[in-house]
Design an enzyme around this catalytic site. Structure first.
Site, PDB file in Angstrom:
ATOM      1  N   LYS A  77     -29.261   5.885  18.165  1.00 12.42           N
ATOM      2  CA  LYS A  77     -29.975   6.977  17.567  1.00 12.42           C
ATOM      3  C   LYS A  77     -29.294   7.924  16.863  1.00 12.42           C
ATOM      4  O   LYS A  77     -28.041   8.183  17.101  1.00 12.42           O
ATOM      5  CB  LYS A  77     -30.813   7.534  18.953  1.00 12.42           C
ATOM      6  CG  LYS A  77     -31.810   8.627  18.459  1.00 12.42           C
ATOM      7  CD  LYS A  77     -32.626   9.084  19.921  1.00 12.42           C
ATOM      8  CE  LYS A  77     -33.660  10.098  19.353  1.00 12.42           C
ATOM      9  NZ  LYS A  77     -34.042  10.587  20.539  1.00 12.42           N
ATOM     10  N   SER A 152     -39.159  10.331  20.887  1.00 14.39           N
ATOM     11  CA  SER A 152     -38.555  10.696  19.671  1.00 14.39           C
ATOM     12  C   SER A 152     -37.484   9.335  19.356  1.00 14.39           C
ATOM     13  O   SER A 152     -37.299   9.255  18.063  1.00 14.39           O
ATOM     14  CB  SER A 152     -37.654  12.065  19.573  1.00 14.39           C
ATOM     15  OG  SER A 152     -36.679  12.026  20.563  1.00 14.39           O
ATOM     16  N   SER A 176     -38.434  10.751  25.778  1.00 15.24           N
ATOM     17  CA  SER A 176     -38.141  10.271  24.360  1.00 15.24           C
ATOM     18  C   SER A 176     -37.675   8.994  24.443  1.00 15.24           C
ATOM     19  O   SER A 176     -37.415   8.330  23.400  1.00 15.24           O
ATOM     20  CB  SER A 176     -37.173  11.110  23.717  1.00 15.24           C
ATOM     21  OG  SER A 176     -38.007  12.354  23.194  1.00 15.24           O
TER      22      SER A 176
END
Lengths: 476, 482
Positions: A77, A152, A176
């Site tokens: 990420k 996210s 997330s």
């Protein structure tokens, strides 16, 4: 190339000379290229991954053993720092910024011969539940490209879902990792707060953030966790509690009888999709039939969790993001005239809408005159939720719930609405972060609308092993 | 009576002590002074994305020491807060400090003001990281930022508004400086900024209770400046009030060149720092054993040594004060006394001779490299009437200090300073001197007794200091009676 869903399969084929690391990387690279429209990757480390694969193949040829993660093609990420690589939290604010150091988790992955194939899209500074708040555009759900990936860690979930890498790291501040995992039909795991070093994780809300793992299997999750967990001198909030050898322990064939609790309020929640509710209830019955104890419990403070979560995370975020001021690094607004102007122009133009909303909310709740009404009260709620959860987990092994109240929503469906609607969808996931306990979303269900959804299990602090074991059991 | 006499000044200080740790408060970078700009700046000091603070435990130990020395309760449970504001020399946009639960609670320091002892209350002591430095005079076009100092550990000692004169404020500051040097928590070097202070000053009519609005004079790095700033503010505020003006609460800076305070451009506009607990650091839990260990390792403090010196060694308060100015001087004195148990003599010799020499050379007692045993031997020569005191101070010691490894007695012999015990030798000189001044001898005998001193002086000089003045005096008296 065949589709791999477990690292053990990859490693077996490498050992049997049915596969080389280079072939593996090439296969993933071509998948990435083919599915570019999903917008999961912000950057692909093509040459670097191939070079690393070549070195690993040489090692294999020489008869040397690879590290524990040899053959693991993993995506990261865009909130994890990687020395001499760009990192941007999917924000214009960090456009072009390269990190001077590597996150502890990155170092640990590389040490065990994982191949990092690229950095993955996400909501800006990990703030969002649909990945539509990325400055680089939304990530599309591979099951239905009109649907969101969740967020996210949307890029991380879709990359695994669409076979663009075998596993991915995300970060989980209020769900997330678990929420996009639920939307994308993959395993999403958030460990105990303090289990994994946050050194090198771009902060959203420090006392909630925890690095998480997205994978196809519980086995891979266990092995990656085993490698990246542990105390770290760079992060004084890490725990020195021993990291069990999860993989080895899970191999013992145990079939314990568990006690599951579920909150009445969770299933009676108005926002919960009725089909999700009935499928979960069905599953709970199945567990009871299999000999486990399943009990409904009251958890009346549930409705305070989301508000407390947003007050505290925004407060911490407002401070954590103060460093992006245009003075020292990354983006600075070019037309700014004086110091005050550098601040306001840079931050007005560098941050996206949702990030600014949370900074303002956080600044407000910490302001003189409002602090006690908001921040102090939220702290009290957090303590209360923590105590109550702790009490429950002395009696039960797990708290079980849906991961999300709905399946993946359509692109653009929520983004222009009242943000509170979006925030309320975090109802099931924020508890684990408020109390710092491990939780996992398992990809167990298919909705009649064609989209997947997950089952969430939450366990007591440092009970990852138990959580992984029940995950294995339920995934069978 | 001038109008100024109707008022009194109220002073409270915030003293910033830069701790003498090798590394910064939350980063492994060197905390040393004097490096090239931005040399000591790792990604943690720079506040790069993904960095976290990691507490330097030495700083905690120093804070505890300081707290114990200032009679403060130590909070076993304390934590850091974030103080949020934007400034270019603050890379993270917040300073890690302590607000709600500082490490040391309320304490006090007793200072000596003339003959009196005055108690200055300490409100609290907290730990925090320093900010970097903004340099506005290096370039016409740009301000420069040096982040070497960013993250260097500070203790902030906050007093109650208990000081009533510039004199008291400077005594307090000097006492703090002395303490931190005793504790070895800081070098207390004000020029290098290791000790700085903000000074809160207000005035009120004598005999009235409420405090008026105060001016906060920021960031002074000299006791002299503090003194001047207080004197200036005292007059300025009274003039303002007397002319019907209103004193507003404000931040001012001290212009050392002009000796005036000036309103300061505010560094941060609205002072809402939005303090909240620093989530990147676990709260501190200091165990009893840990605190006890530090307590045991505390050195004797200046006031304790002063007491010891006056009681055990029967020194005057003044002498005890001078000998305890620095820990090294006090320790040195005690070592010398251990070898030459004539404390008063040692004290006199050290104050009058050794200190004068050190001042003259501008060196410290350690830098003089005089073995205390050797100095004890030298003073012994005086004690045992082998060398007269004057000769020891004026001739023997200066020669000895040039090469303090030599044996003082041998040196005294070489220099011909060992006193003659032989009466005949003394008489010989007395006769010689008297013979040179027959008229004065006559005058003395006819009643001009005050000539005695002149004879003694001549005799001592003629002997080259080799005569024991007591013996000489006795023989001279006898001779003049003849």
């Amino acid at each position: 190339m065949k589709k791999y869903t477990k690292l053990t399969e990859v490693q077996a084929d490498l050992k049997a000379n049915l596969l080389t690391c280079q072939a593996l990387v090439k296969a993933y690279l071509s998948n990435i290229e083919a599915k570019k429209s999903l917008n999961a990757f912000l950057e692909v480390y093509e040459e670097e991954a191939l070079e690393k694969a070549r070195l690993l193949d040489e090692k294999i040829q020489k008869g040397e053993n690879l590290g524990r993660l040899g053959g693991l093609i993993i995506g990261i990420k865009d909130v994890l720092c990687h020395k001499d690589h760009k990192v941007g939290a999917a924000s214009n604010m960090l456009e072009g910024f390269e990190s001077l150091f590597s996150a502890t988790v990155i170092e640990k992955l590389l040490k065990e011969d994982a191949i990092i194939i690229g950095r993955l899209n996400c909501d800006e500074f990990a703030m969002g539940s649909t990945n539509e708040y990325s400055s680089k555009g939304p990530v599309l759900n591979a099951y239905d490209e009109t649907k969101v990936s969740g967020g996210s860690s949307g890029g991380s979930a879709v990359a695994v879902q669409a076979d663009l890498c075998l596993a991915a790291l995300g970060s989980d501040t209020g769900g997330s990792v678990r929420q996009p995992a639920s939307f994308c039909d993959v395993v999403g795991f958030k460990p105990t707060y303090g289990r994994i070093s946050r050194h090198g994780l771009i902060a959203y809300a420090s006392s909630f953030d925890q690095i998480g793992i997205l994978a196809h299997s519980v086995e891979d999750t266990a092995l990656i966790l085993e490698v990246i967990a542990g105390g770290d001198n760079f992060d004084s909030t890490t725990s020195c509690v021993d990291v069990p050898a999860f993989t080895e322990k899970l191999q013992k064939d145990e079939k314990p009888i568990y006690k599951f609790a579920y909150f009445k309020e969770a299933l009676e929640n108005e926002g919960l999709d009725s089909e999700i509710r009935s499928k979960i209830e069905e599953r709970l019955k199945g567990l009871a039939l299999a000999g486990h104890e399943v009990e409904a419990v009251d958890f009346p403070i549930m409705e305070y969790m989301v508000p407390a979560y947003y007050v505290m995370t925004c407060a911490e975020a407002s401070s954590n993001l103060s460093r992006y001021d245009g003075i020292h690094y990354a983006y600075r607004h070019q037309e700014a005239k004086d110091l005050q102007n550098v601040y306001t122009q840079t931050r007005t133009n560098g941050f996206g809408k949702e990030v600014k909303r949370r900074i303002m909310l956080g600044t407000f709740v910490l302001s003189a005159g409002f602090y006690d009404a908001y921040y102090t009260k939220a702290q009290k709620v957090r303590r209360l939720v923590s105590d109550e959860t702790q009490k429950l987990l002395e009696k039960y092994d797990f708290i079980v719930s849906p991961t999300t109240p709905t399946t993946a929503i359509g692109l653009g469906e929520l983004i222009n609405q009242d943000p509170v609607t979006m925030y309320l969808a975090d109802i099931y996931t924020v508890q684990a972060n408020l109390v710092g306990m491990p939780a996992m979303s398992l990809p167990l269900f298919q909705h009649s609308n064609g989209m997947p959804f997950g089952l969430q299990l939450l366990a007591n602090k440092f009970e990852e092993e138990k959580l992984l074991r029940v995950g294995l059991e339920l995934m069978k | 009576m001038s109008i100024y006499d109707k008022y009194e000044v109220i002073i409270g200080l915030e003293v910033h002590v830069q701790l003498l740790t090798a590394s910064k408060l939350f980063a492994p970078d060197s905390a040393a002074f004097g490096a090239k700009p931005n040399e000591n700046t790792s990604f943690i000091t720079l506040g790069h994305p993904g960095t976290l603070p990691c507490l330097n435990e030495k700083a905690v130990e120093y804070a505890v020491k300081m707290g114990l020395a200032l009679n403060c309760p130590i909070r076993a449970y304390n934590y850091f807060d974030r103080k949020n504001y934007f400034y270019p020399d603050l890379p993270k946009g917040y300073q890690i400090s302590q607000d709600k639960k500082p490490i040391c609670g309320a304490g006090f320091l007793e200072i000596e003001v003339g003959e009196e002892t005055k108690k200055i209350r300490i409100h609290h002591i907290h730990m925090e990281e320093d900010a970097g430095k903004s340099l506005h005079d290096q370039s016409e076009k740009y301000s420069m930022i040096d982040l070497n100092r960013a993250g260097v550990p500070l203790l902030e000692i906050v007093t109650e508004p208990d000081m009533r004169s510039a004199e008291e404020a400077s005594i307090f500051l000097n006492s703090i400086r002395q303490l931190i040097q005793y504790l070895e928590v800081s070098d207390g070097n004000m020029e290098e900024g290791s000790l700085r202070c903000d000074c809160n000053i207000s005035v009120r009519l004598k005999g009235t209770e409420p405090f008026n609005n105060r001016a906060e004079i920021k960031n002074m790095n000299s006791v002299r400046f503090v003194r001047k700033a207080v004197e200036y503010e005292f007059k300025r505020q009274i003039d303002l009030l007397e002319s019907g003006g209103e004193m507003k609460q404000e931040t001012r800076g001290f212009d050392a060149n002009r000796g005036v305070t000036l309103p300061q451009r505010e560094k941060e506009m609205a002072h809402d720092y939005r303090y909240f607990p620093e989530p990147d650091l676990a709260p501190l839990h200091l165990s009893k054993a840990y605190l006890e260990e530090i307590r045991q390792a505390m050195p004797a403090l200046p006031h304790e040594l002063r007491q010891k010196f006056t009681k055990e060694y029967a020194l005057s308060a003044y002498d005890a004060g001078i000998l305890t100015e620095t820990k090294e001087m006090a320790a040195y004195f005690e070592t010398v006394v251990a070898h030459c148990p004539h404390a008063k003599m040692v004290a006199n010799f050290m104050i009058n001779t050794v200190k004068a020499y050190l001042n003259d050379q501008n060196i410290s007692i350690q830098e003089a490299h005089i073995p205390p045993q050797k100095l004890a031997k030298l003073i012994d020569l005086v004690v045992n009437d082998k060398v007269n005191r004057q000769a020891a101070q004026k001739k023997l010691f200066p020669q000895f200090a040039k090469d303090p490894q030599q044996d003082p007695e041998k040196l005294a012999q070489t220099l011909g300073l060992v006193m003659e015990k032989d009466d005949n030798f003394v008489l010989e000189i007395i006769e010689k001197v008297l013979n040179q001044h027959p008229d004065k001898v006559k005058a003395y005998k006819s009643g001009k007794k005050n000539l005695f001193g002149m004879f003694m002086g001549q005799i001592m000089r003629a002997s080259g200091g080799k005569i024991d003045p007591k013996a000489g005096k006795k023989l001279l008296e006898e001779k003049l009676k003849e």
